[in-house]
Scaffold this motif. Structure first.
Motif, PDB file in Angstrom:
ATOM      1  N   VAL A   7       0.845  -1.188   0.000  1.00 59.75           N
ATOM      2  CA  VAL A   7       0.000   0.000   0.000  1.00 59.75           C
ATOM      3  C   VAL A   7       0.884   1.243   0.000  1.00 59.75           C
ATOM      4  O   VAL A   7       1.787   1.379   0.826  1.00 59.75           O
ATOM      5  CB  VAL A   7      -0.938   0.011   1.231  1.00 59.75           C
ATOM      6  CG1 VAL A   7      -1.778   1.281   1.257  1.00 59.75           C
ATOM      7  CG2 VAL A   7      -1.834  -1.225   1.228  1.00 59.75           C
ATOM      8  N   LEU A   8       0.601   2.146  -0.949  1.00 64.81           N
ATOM      9  CA  LEU A   8       1.320   3.412  -1.039  1.00 64.81           C
ATOM     10  C   LEU A   8       0.389   4.542  -0.624  1.00 64.81           C
ATOM     11  O   LEU A   8      -0.763   4.603  -1.056  1.00 64.81           O
ATOM     12  CB  LEU A   8       1.809   3.648  -2.466  1.00 64.81           C
ATOM     13  CG  LEU A   8       2.667   2.554  -3.089  1.00 64.81           C
ATOM     14  CD1 LEU A   8       3.117   2.970  -4.478  1.00 64.81           C
ATOM     15  CD2 LEU A   8       3.855   2.227  -2.218  1.00 64.81           C
ATOM     16  N   LEU A   9       0.908   5.435   0.215  1.00 63.88           N
ATOM     17  CA  LEU A   9       0.104   6.570   0.645  1.00 63.88           C
ATOM     18  C   LEU A   9       0.965   7.813   0.688  1.00 63.88           C
ATOM     19  O   LEU A   9       2.188   7.747   0.710  1.00 63.88           O
ATOM     20  CB  LEU A   9      -0.532   6.291   2.009  1.00 63.88           C
ATOM     21  CG  LEU A   9       0.403   5.932   3.156  1.00 63.88           C
ATOM     22  CD1 LEU A   9       0.363   7.009   4.215  1.00 63.88           C
ATOM     23  CD2 LEU A   9      -0.038   4.607   3.755  1.00 63.88           C
ATOM     24  N   GLY A  10       0.298   8.953   0.679  1.00 64.51           N
ATOM     25  CA  GLY A  10       0.982  10.242   0.694  1.00 64.51           C
ATOM     26  C   GLY A  10       0.082  11.291   0.086  1.00 64.51           C
ATOM     27  O   GLY A  10      -1.030  11.000  -0.369  1.00 64.51           O
ATOM     28  N   TYR A  11       0.560  12.500   0.062  1.00 68.83           N
ATOM     29  CA  TYR A  11      -0.228  13.628  -0.421  1.00 68.83           C
ATOM     30  C   TYR A  11      -0.417  13.537  -1.934  1.00 68.83           C
ATOM     31  O   TYR A  11       0.371  12.880  -2.626  1.00 68.83           O
ATOM     32  CB  TYR A  11       0.469  14.939  -0.045  1.00 68.83           C
ATOM     33  CG  TYR A  11      -0.466  16.118  -0.076  1.00 68.83           C
ATOM     34  CD1 TYR A  11      -1.484  16.246   0.868  1.00 68.83           C
ATOM     35  CD2 TYR A  11      -0.356  17.090  -1.063  1.00 68.83           C
ATOM     36  CE1 TYR A  11      -2.356  17.320   0.831  1.00 68.83           C
ATOM     37  CE2 TYR A  11      -1.217  18.170  -1.096  1.00 68.83           C
ATOM     38  CZ  TYR A  11      -2.215  18.278  -0.151  1.00 68.83           C
ATOM     39  OH  TYR A  11      -3.095  19.341  -0.191  1.00 68.83           O
ATOM     40  N   MET A  12      -1.455  14.203  -2.439  1.00 71.92           N
ATOM     41  CA  MET A  12      -1.642  14.222  -3.891  1.00 71.92           C
ATOM     42  C   MET A  12      -0.395  14.803  -4.538  1.00 71.92           C
ATOM     43  O   MET A  12       0.248  15.702  -4.002  1.00 71.92           O
ATOM     44  CB  MET A  12      -2.897  15.003  -4.285  1.00 71.92           C
ATOM     45  CG  MET A  12      -2.872  16.465  -3.995  1.00 71.92           C
ATOM     46  SD  MET A  12      -4.382  17.244  -4.592  1.00 71.92           S
ATOM     47  CE  MET A  12      -4.283  18.775  -3.661  1.00 71.92           C
ATOM     48  N   GLY A  13      -0.033  14.213  -5.664  1.00 72.17           N
ATOM     49  CA  GLY A  13       1.159  14.652  -6.368  1.00 72.17           C
ATOM     50  C   GLY A  13       2.440  14.005  -5.880  1.00 72.17           C
ATOM     51  O   GLY A  13       3.516  14.303  -6.389  1.00 72.17           O
ATOM     52  N   SER A  14       2.336  13.086  -4.909  1.00 72.92           N
ATOM     53  CA  SER A  14       3.551  12.462  -4.373  1.00 72.92           C
ATOM     54  C   SER A  14       4.058  11.315  -5.246  1.00 72.92           C
ATOM     55  O   SER A  14       5.151  10.808  -5.010  1.00 72.92           O
ATOM     56  CB  SER A  14       3.331  11.973  -2.936  1.00 72.92           C
ATOM     57  OG  SER A  14       2.345  10.975  -2.884  1.00 72.92           O
ATOM     58  N   GLY A  15       3.290  10.898  -6.234  1.00 69.67           N
ATOM     59  CA  GLY A  15       3.746   9.862  -7.155  1.00 69.67           C
ATOM     60  C   GLY A  15       3.245   8.464  -6.849  1.00 69.67           C
ATOM     61  O   GLY A  15       3.775   7.485  -7.367  1.00 69.67           O
ATOM     62  N   LYS A  16       2.212   8.357  -6.016  1.00 73.18           N
ATOM     63  CA  LYS A  16       1.711   7.035  -5.600  1.00 73.18           C
ATOM     64  C   LYS A  16       1.330   6.162  -6.792  1.00 73.18           C
ATOM     65  O   LYS A  16       1.709   4.993  -6.842  1.00 73.18           O
ATOM     66  CB  LYS A  16       0.501   7.186  -4.670  1.00 73.18           C
ATOM     67  CG  LYS A  16       0.782   7.961  -3.400  1.00 73.18           C
ATOM     68  CD  LYS A  16      -0.467   8.130  -2.545  1.00 73.18           C
ATOM     69  CE  LYS A  16      -1.565   8.913  -3.202  1.00 73.18           C
ATOM     70  NZ  LYS A  16      -1.362  10.361  -3.267  1.00 73.18           N
ATOM     71  N   THR A  17       0.607   6.720  -7.729  1.00 72.69           N
ATOM     72  CA  THR A  17       0.134   5.937  -8.871  1.00 72.69           C
ATOM     73  C   THR A  17       1.297   5.560  -9.791  1.00 72.69           C
ATOM     74  O   THR A  17       1.430   4.391 -10.173  1.00 72.69           O
ATOM     75  CB  THR A  17      -0.953   6.710  -9.641  1.00 72.69           C
ATOM     76  OG1 THR A  17      -2.057   6.927  -8.743  1.00 72.69           O
ATOM     77  CG2 THR A  17      -1.449   5.940 -10.851  1.00 72.69           C
TER      78      THR A  17
END
Length: 174
Positions: A7-17
């Motif tokens: 699972v990857l998490l972080g703020y929008m724009g952090s590159g999760k996708t």
């Protein structure tokens, strides 16, 4: 590779996708984006769900679909929405279901630069003037950092390529 749920998490724009797709491709497993999954299930964009049904409805469905995804028997990499960890018991659920949760920690300056360029695709900041974006992100990060830091692993992503971060994640898998 048995029961590999990342699972990857972080703020929008952090590159999760972007990073999630690289990790999944490298490991030969499925990639899931929680917001895309919700859109498929609800047959409506996240922005329209917020507009037509409200945030409370969205957060309830988000929790429901997050739990559904963890019932899957297959291995996967899951990218959470930026706000997902901050609501209800979502982070407790994530950390009960996997030992491989990763917080992609990107500095506010880098997030600001990234998000200014794609404001029109980010409904939460689309209405802001460019000079307001950094303060908005800063406040949000302050509010959310408690939840983001519940992840098992934290990666500093400043000035690093998605491939380098993906390699680091793969090297840290439990």
């Amino acid at each position: 590779m048995e029961n590999m749920k990342i699972v990857l998490l972080g703020y929008m724009g952090s590159g999760k996708t972007t990073i999630g797709r690289i990790v999944a491709n490298h490991l030969g497993i499925k990639f899931l984006d929680l917001d895309e999954y919700i859109e498929e299930q609800e047959k409506m964009t996240v922005a329209n769900i917020f507009r037509e049904r409200g945030e409370l409805y969205f957060r309830k469905k988000e929790r429901e679909y997050l739990a559904d995804i963890f019932l899957r028997k297959d291995n996967f990499v899951l990218s959470l929405g930026g706000g997902t960890p901050c609501f209800g018991d979502n982070m407790q659920l994530v950390n009960q279901q996997t030992k491989n949760s990763f917080y992609l920690n990107i500095h506010i300056d880098e997030l600001t630069n990234r998000l200014k360029q794609e404001k029109e695709h980010r409904p939460i900041i689309a209405h802001l003037a460019n000079e307001e974006v950094q303060e908005f992100i800063g406040k949000h990060l302050f509010e959310r950092s408690y939840f983001y830091n519940m992840a098992h692993q934290k990666l500093k992503g400043n000035q690093r390529t998605p491939s380098a971060l993906a390699e680091e994640i793969i090297g840290m898998l439990v």
